[in-house]
Scaffold this motif. Structure first.
Motif, mmCIF file in Angstrom:
data_model
loop_
_atom_site.group_PDB
_atom_site.id
_atom_site.type_symbol
_atom_site.label_atom_id
_atom_site.label_comp_id
_atom_site.label_asym_id
_atom_site.label_seq_id
_atom_site.Cartn_x
_atom_site.Cartn_y
_atom_site.Cartn_z
ATOM 1 N N LEU A 174 -1.271 -1.163 -3.077
ATOM 2 C CA LEU A 174 -0.786 -1.190 -1.697
ATOM 3 C C LEU A 174 -1.441 -0.081 -0.880
ATOM 4 N N ASP B 154 6.566 -1.832 4.418
ATOM 5 C CA ASP B 154 6.121 -1.454 3.077
ATOM 6 C C ASP B 154 7.305 -1.678 2.133
ATOM 7 N N THR C 146 3.664 -4.192 -4.028
ATOM 8 C CA THR C 146 2.825 -3.630 -5.086
ATOM 9 C C THR C 146 3.333 -4.061 -6.457
ATOM 10 N N SER D 133 2.664 -1.913 -8.885
ATOM 11 C CA SER D 133 2.621 -0.600 -9.539
ATOM 12 C C SER D 133 3.988 -0.141 -10.032
HETATM 13 C C1 PLP Z 1 6.023 3.506 -0.100
HETATM 14 C C2 PLP Z 1 4.812 3.320 -0.932
HETATM 15 N N1 PLP Z 1 3.859 2.490 -0.510
HETATM 16 C C3 PLP Z 1 2.734 2.292 -1.222
HETATM 17 C C4 PLP Z 1 2.541 2.945 -2.413
HETATM 18 C C5 PLP Z 1 1.244 2.742 -3.139
HETATM 19 O O1 PLP Z 1 1.350 1.721 -4.062
HETATM 20 P P1 PLP Z 1 0.098 1.270 -4.921
HETATM 21 O O2 PLP Z 1 0.223 1.915 -6.249
HETATM 22 O O3 PLP Z 1 0.229 -0.211 -4.988
HETATM 23 O O4 PLP Z 1 -1.144 1.692 -4.205
HETATM 24 C C6 PLP Z 1 3.500 3.831 -2.892
HETATM 25 C C7 PLP Z 1 3.279 4.563 -4.153
HETATM 26 O O5 PLP Z 1 3.911 5.532 -4.465
HETATM 27 C C8 PLP Z 1 4.667 4.025 -2.124
HETATM 28 O O6 PLP Z 1 5.623 4.867 -2.503
#
Ligand code: PLP
Length: 348
Positions: A72, A177, A203, A205
């Motif tokens: 993300l 997000d 995401t 992740s």
């Molecule tokens: C609010 C938020 N958006 C995006 C991300 C990034 O996610 P990704 O690992 O998919 O890049 C994070 C990661 O900590 C996050 O806390």
């Protein structure tokens, strides 16, 4: 001068409760899928159709309304590049960012030449709707809303997101997000058909435990998505992530099991905070923001000395004395609570 983004320290020798990852890792099905990758698959540029189809089905959207991204983080940078770059003859584009916020939002905005408009939080960290609406101008190009928010774990209501979407100027977007939406169970995605000026970012992740592979998705109306697609490199998601995400989506039971651990971990952390006299915010994500006040540094350092890493946010405005603690695998949370008790009780 743009302040450099402070990447979290590379701490891999202990319990990582400082980056909101799934410390239990990914589903074993993902490892099987990675092990079955062939030399040809690695040798060729990755095909995306099947992974896009699987992600679209999981999110309940049509495939043409979704783009895969290399985490993300890349989705957010692509939003910044496509919506927040200054154009000759126009005022500097503005991104509204309610505080406290994921640091990358303001950083990416500034890197591309946009102006971050930071909005002061409500004392309880609920979404400051009135102040956000007050900051909307003809130069607003993006309003960033993270729900549940990082670092607070507090949600923004769908009504508030709708209210913002109805007030932004033509050509602007609300970027929601939803990195932690699996844990809250609430998403703006079902609303997207009625709000073509909203893009949602997701995401794999966090709940799916694929942070090391880097894969996420952005979804919304094709017209709003198009400028983002233009700036994402053609093969930005690698073949391991493509294969892994399909395997992960075939094992949703794994995510359900982790969500159960997260709920139990949060309850344990809240109870520990109550016992130890630490303030906290009820979280809809897989972490808890704790206000340890004057004890914050001691707690963070004491835990680190025991190999348990927390995110110390206490130097940021509005977050004085605050630490963010990952709440996932119950056994990991129990280790963290034991460390809290040792550090705080020894000091008192
Ligand atoms: C609010 C938020 N958006 C995006 C991300 C990034 O996610 P990704 O690992 O998919 O890049 C994070 C990661 O900590 C996050 O806390």
């Amino acid at each position: 001068m743009i302040e450099k983004y402070q990447k979290p320290a590379e701490l891999y020798d202990g319990l990582r409760l400082h980056q909101n990852e799934n410390t239990g890792g990914c589903s074993p099905k993902v490892l099987e899928a990675l092990a079955s990758l062939t030399a040809e698959q690695v040798g060729f540029y990755p095909p995306y159709a099947a992974a896009e189809e699987a992600c679209a089905a999981y999110l309940g959207v049509a495939r043409e309304r979704l783009s895969l991204v290399n985490g993300l983080d890349e989705g957010i940078m692509a939003v910044a590049v496509s919506y927040l770059r200054p154009r000759a003859g126009h005022d500097r584009p503005e991104a509204i960012i309610p505080d406290p916020a994921f640091e990358i939002l303001a950083f990416d905005t500034e890197v591309v030449g946009g102006r971050p408009i930071r909005v002061e939080p409500n004392p309880d960290f609920t979404f400051p709707l009135v102040r956000v609406l007050d900051e909307i101008t003809p130069n607003t190009r993006v309003v960033f809303i993270t729900s549940p928010n990082n670092p607070t774990g507090v949600m923004t209501s769908l009504d508030d997101i709708r209210a913002v979407a109805s007030r932004i100027p033509p050509g602007a977007i609300v970027f929601v997000d939803e990195a932690y939406a699996e844990f809250s169970g609430v998403s703006f995605i079902p609303e997207l058909a009625r709000h073509p000026n909203v893009i949602v970012g997701r995401t794999f992740s966090k709940a799916f435990g694929l942070a090391g592979l880097r894969i996420g998705a952005v979804t919304g109306h094709p017209d709003a998505l198009e400028p983002i697609r233009l700036v994402v490199p053609v093969y930005s998601v690698n073949v391991a992530a493509v294969v892994a995400v399909q395997a992960a989506l075939q094992d949703l039971a794994y995510v359900e099991q982790y969500k159960g651990q997260v709920a139990e971990s949060k309850a344990l952390l809240y109870a520990a905070c109550d016992r130890l006299g630490l303030r906290y915010w009820k979280s809809a994500a897989n972490f808890v923001l704790i206000n340890a006040g004057a004890r914050a540094d001691r707690l963070a350092r004491g835990c680190a000395a025991r190999g348990i890493y927390l995110r110390n946010r206490s130097t940021e405005p509005g977050l004085e004395g605050c630490l963010r603690v990952g709440a996932g695998v119950v056994a990991h949370t129990q280790r963290c609570i034991t460390a809290f008790e040792e550090v705080l009780c020894a000091a008192e």
